[in-house]
Enzyme design. Sequence first.
Site, PDB file in Angstrom:
ATOM      1  N   LYS A  75       2.960   4.542  -9.848  1.00  0.00           N
ATOM      2  CA  LYS A  75       2.683   3.970  -8.522  1.00  0.00           C
ATOM      3  C   LYS A  75       1.680   4.789  -7.690  1.00  0.00           C
ATOM      4  O   LYS A  75       0.878   4.217  -6.963  1.00  0.00           O
ATOM      5  CB  LYS A  75       3.986   3.822  -7.736  1.00  0.00           C
ATOM      6  CG  LYS A  75       4.914   2.743  -8.266  1.00  0.00           C
ATOM      7  CD  LYS A  75       6.152   2.681  -7.392  1.00  0.00           C
ATOM      8  CE  LYS A  75       7.055   1.525  -7.761  1.00  0.00           C
ATOM      9  NZ  LYS A  75       8.122   1.330  -6.773  1.00  0.00           N
ATOM     10  N   ASP A 111       7.525  -3.022  -1.544  1.00  0.00           N
ATOM     11  CA  ASP A 111       8.926  -2.571  -1.449  1.00  0.00           C
ATOM     12  C   ASP A 111       9.461  -2.671  -0.017  1.00  0.00           C
ATOM     13  O   ASP A 111      10.622  -3.042   0.192  1.00  0.00           O
ATOM     14  CB  ASP A 111       9.063  -1.123  -1.942  1.00  0.00           C
ATOM     15  CG  ASP A 111       8.980  -1.024  -3.454  1.00  0.00           C
ATOM     16  OD1 ASP A 111       9.274  -2.032  -4.130  1.00  0.00           O
ATOM     17  OD2 ASP A 111       8.622   0.050  -3.967  1.00  0.00           O
TER      18      ASP A 111
END
Length: 285
Positions: A75, A111
């Site tokens: 990420k 997220d």
Amino acid sequence: MLDSRETFPTQAFVAGYPIGHSRSPIIHRHWLKSCGIEGQYSAVEVEPSAFAEFIEKLKSQTSFYVGGNVTIPHKETALKMADRPDETAQEIGAANTLWREEGRLYATNTDAYGFLANLDERRPDWDKVDRAVVLGAGGAARAVIQALRERGIGEIHVVNRTVERAQELADRFGMNVHAHRSGALVEIMKGAGLFINTTSLGMDDSEAPVIDFSPLLSKAVVTDIVYVPLMTPILRQAKEQGFETVDGLGMLLHQAVPGFEKWFGRRPVVDEVLRSLVLKDMDRH
Ligand code: ATR
């Protein structure tokens, strides 16, 4: 050279290492089917040493993919390599969703969106609180803090075993975010209306500490970003002590929505059918 997009259906990926346990293919394939879209979504195992090449290929448009998800441990690198990371991804310091547009690689992090959408769906008034406690200060905590700040929660208190990491987040996210060591937990829970576990404590049935939630407001909501098991030891304790709880599965489902919309052009729905599909897979593994 053939343009792959003219020859094949639209394709997206989830890249991680390892990737075997990712539930993203179940989610996106369900939506492809229910929306009647002839697209593909594949899990790709990409070792850390091969990730830069994978992204370069995506950027140079020699890849079949229009975009995809990235997960652990890629990420941070995905954020660094994207041409156009958005503000959310930069604030969180990690990207989980990539797409190509006009020859550029765009990146965001969904997220925080997934976290908010899950609570909005399960406990619509959850954000009418002045004080929240975040347990943990890792990557997941960043997305949660970003989300809480965006929603205007007045005070965000981060408690972590390694207090220096909590302090880094307080420095990064500013005034409303305060860092504390684990020993201060009881004290800082006083008057809080929201408690979020972002640590791996209790994941896969590992040991979790005993927590007395009674200092929280009686209407407080306790939530966990871990969803395996669905009822984590932290959620179980909170429930037994009479508090409202929200499990972490909805965050996983909702965070997938913006990516699907970017790649396949339709905004999909998170519903009970999808939830039970993923739960069934969790029962099997
Ligand atoms: P993620 O990106 O999933 O958040 P991470 O960056 O490794 O993962 O962070 C894990 C979090 O769980 C950290 O807050 C970690 O505390 P430390 O910063 O002190 O390592 C916390 N954590 C993991 N195991 C723990 C344990 N046994 N007791 C307390 N905290 C723990």
